[in-house]
Design an enzyme around this catalytic site. Sequence first.
Site, PDB file in Angstrom:
ATOM      1  N   ARG A 134       0.490  -1.152   0.524  1.00 30.43           N
ATOM      2  CA  ARG A 134       0.496  -0.187  -0.208  1.00 30.43           C
ATOM      3  C   ARG A 134       0.599   1.332  -0.034  1.00 30.43           C
ATOM      4  O   ARG A 134       1.996   1.019   0.147  1.00 30.43           O
ATOM      5  CB  ARG A 134      -1.078  -0.074   1.176  1.00 30.43           C
ATOM      6  CG  ARG A 134      -1.853  -1.077   1.631  1.00 30.43           C
ATOM      7  CD  ARG A 134      -2.637  -0.825   2.646  1.00 30.43           C
ATOM      8  NE  ARG A 134      -3.808  -2.221   2.392  1.00 30.43           N
ATOM      9  CZ  ARG A 134      -3.250  -3.104   3.604  1.00 30.43           C
ATOM     10  NH1 ARG A 134      -1.955  -3.278   4.277  1.00 30.43           N
ATOM     11  NH2 ARG A 134      -4.202  -4.491   3.771  1.00 30.43           N
TER      12      ARG A 134
ATOM     13  N   LYS B  98      -2.998  -1.871   7.231  1.00 29.68           N
ATOM     14  CA  LYS B  98      -3.846  -1.553   8.385  1.00 29.68           C
ATOM     15  C   LYS B  98      -4.113  -1.771   9.278  1.00 29.68           C
ATOM     16  O   LYS B  98      -3.200  -3.108  10.306  1.00 29.68           O
ATOM     17  CB  LYS B  98      -5.164  -2.150   7.188  1.00 29.68           C
ATOM     18  CG  LYS B  98      -5.160  -0.439   5.629  1.00 29.68           C
ATOM     19  CD  LYS B  98      -6.779  -1.820   5.284  1.00 29.68           C
ATOM     20  CE  LYS B  98      -7.135  -0.252   4.373  1.00 29.68           C
ATOM     21  NZ  LYS B  98      -8.596  -0.923   3.543  1.00 29.68           N
TER      22      LYS B  98
ATOM     23  N   HIS C  79      -2.630   3.034  -6.210  1.00 27.98           N
ATOM     24  CA  HIS C  79      -3.436   1.513  -6.019  1.00 27.98           C
ATOM     25  C   HIS C  79      -3.129   0.414  -6.733  1.00 27.98           C
ATOM     26  O   HIS C  79      -3.300  -0.589  -6.565  1.00 27.98           O
ATOM     27  CB  HIS C  79      -4.922   1.465  -5.153  1.00 27.98           C
ATOM     28  CG  HIS C  79      -5.303   1.213  -3.549  1.00 27.98           C
ATOM     29  ND1 HIS C  79      -4.664   0.233  -2.956  1.00 27.98           N
ATOM     30  CD2 HIS C  79      -6.658   0.598  -4.674  1.00 27.98           C
ATOM     31  CE1 HIS C  79      -5.696  -0.192  -2.273  1.00 27.98           C
ATOM     32  NE2 HIS C  79      -6.195  -0.729  -3.366  1.00 27.98           N
TER      33      HIS C  79
ATOM     34  N   ARG D 142      -0.536  -1.662  -7.229  1.00 22.30           N
ATOM     35  CA  ARG D 142      -0.622  -2.871  -6.051  1.00 22.30           C
ATOM     36  C   ARG D 142      -1.779  -3.878  -7.326  1.00 22.30           C
ATOM     37  O   ARG D 142      -1.508  -4.906  -6.633  1.00 22.30           O
ATOM     38  CB  ARG D 142      -1.539  -2.357  -4.492  1.00 22.30           C
ATOM     39  CG  ARG D 142      -2.040  -3.613  -3.374  1.00 22.30           C
ATOM     40  CD  ARG D 142      -2.089  -2.803  -2.240  1.00 22.30           C
ATOM     41  NE  ARG D 142      -3.504  -3.376  -1.733  1.00 22.30           N
ATOM     42  CZ  ARG D 142      -2.557  -4.240  -0.916  1.00 22.30           C
ATOM     43  NH1 ARG D 142      -1.371  -4.376  -1.017  1.00 22.30           N
ATOM     44  NH2 ARG D 142      -3.386  -5.233   0.123  1.00 22.30           N
TER      45      ARG D 142
ATOM     46  N   HIS E  70      -4.728  -9.290   3.776  1.00 17.62           N
ATOM     47  CA  HIS E  70      -5.760  -8.447   3.543  1.00 17.62           C
ATOM     48  C   HIS E  70      -6.277  -9.095   4.614  1.00 17.62           C
ATOM     49  O   HIS E  70      -5.812 -10.637   5.600  1.00 17.62           O
ATOM     50  CB  HIS E  70      -6.220  -9.575   2.323  1.00 17.62           C
ATOM     51  CG  HIS E  70      -6.679  -8.725   1.382  1.00 17.62           C
ATOM     52  ND1 HIS E  70      -6.368  -9.153   0.011  1.00 17.62           N
ATOM     53  CD2 HIS E  70      -5.856  -7.269   0.966  1.00 17.62           C
ATOM     54  CE1 HIS E  70      -6.486  -7.984  -1.092  1.00 17.62           C
ATOM     55  NE2 HIS E  70      -5.951  -6.802  -0.477  1.00 17.62           N
TER      56      HIS E  70
ATOM     57  N   TYR F 191      -9.155 -11.773  -7.618  1.00 15.73           N
ATOM     58  CA  TYR F 191      -7.864 -12.109  -8.395  1.00 15.73           C
ATOM     59  C   TYR F 191      -8.116 -13.358  -8.639  1.00 15.73           C
ATOM     60  O   TYR F 191      -7.340 -13.249 -10.203  1.00 15.73           O
ATOM     61  CB  TYR F 191      -6.540 -12.006  -7.259  1.00 15.73           C
ATOM     62  CG  TYR F 191      -6.033 -10.609  -6.931  1.00 15.73           C
ATOM     63  CD1 TYR F 191      -6.205  -9.749  -7.586  1.00 15.73           C
ATOM     64  CD2 TYR F 191      -6.453 -10.078  -5.785  1.00 15.73           C
ATOM     65  CE1 TYR F 191      -5.678  -8.227  -7.449  1.00 15.73           C
ATOM     66  CE2 TYR F 191      -5.902  -9.060  -5.121  1.00 15.73           C
ATOM     67  CZ  TYR F 191      -6.126  -7.757  -5.915  1.00 15.73           C
ATOM     68  OH  TYR F 191      -5.785  -6.746  -5.436  1.00 15.73           O
TER      69      TYR F 191
END
Length: 327
Positions: free
Chosen positions: A172, A196, A271, A274, A298, A307
């Site tokens: 990120r 995060k 982003h 990424r 994640h 994906y």
Amino acid sequence: MIQTDKNPDFLNSFLEYSSVILNKSPNSVKEYNYDLNTFLKYIMSRFHLTKETDFPAISIKEMTVDTLKKITLDDIHAFLYYLRENFHSRPATLARKASTIRVFFSYLSQKANILEINPAQNLETPKLEKRMPKYLSLEDSQKLLEVSSSEDDRNHERDFAIITLFLNCGMRLSELVGINITDISFDDWKMTVIGKGNKERTIYLNKACIKAIEDYLAVRPKEGIKTDSKNSKKALFLSERLERISNRTVQYIVDKELRKAGLDTRKYSTHKLRHTAATLMYQYGNVDIRALQELLGHESIATTEIYTHVANSQVRDAVESNPLNIS
């Protein structure tokens, strides 16, 4: 910096709880404050507790717990509808605000014991549209790396290292900006980043990343680096002002390199790089979905599974393009 002096005490208590107990990042706490300020201003207006007609100027400082006790699920739904109709808020924005409101009322009812009834207990998340992530093709990614390595720019070592890390590691923007030199283990070819929710994770580096970082460190300024709250002296990437590089500067660099590569800057961003890294690793690297989840940081496997949908869509396209597809 959050202006807590304009908040009622119960809101500030929630923000402190989010920061200290839930270990939310400063950005997350800032978003909580913004979302709840908007919500509480709406409640002040909806309950006719203010004569202020300019919505941003509505004060919530004097809002009482008695007002909180009057809030129902219908009021929350009305708030989300208000955002959609007046500000054209997207489903993702509404989902974030709904999540904030849920956490807020959960705190008030279960932790602070301010409310006996949680009006957001049955609040549903607005349904999100499933969109395929935009990403660069392998050819476009190679082209972007090629133009980024050009020695025409005085900061080409730094900018190339930034593009290389994005395309190879899938990190990120905030993670890249936060990298300290001490976070990198050159012996083990890995580094730690803060993702995060202030969660630390390990990112493994390939030869391209190690070389790009070493080439940049060879020319990275060593004198005159600012001593500041950003801990710039330890920062891997520095701006021309000799301080830790900012999110905006990295976004400018990526935009500049995309334009040099002839790529549409309206479609691609930091982003999207990424997304590109994740997609290419899944398509060409035979990467297990669980491993990809860990690499990207994640929390839910469902986020990573997009994906696999990208790959499946390509399989469908391949079938459709079969020369024997004759009707």
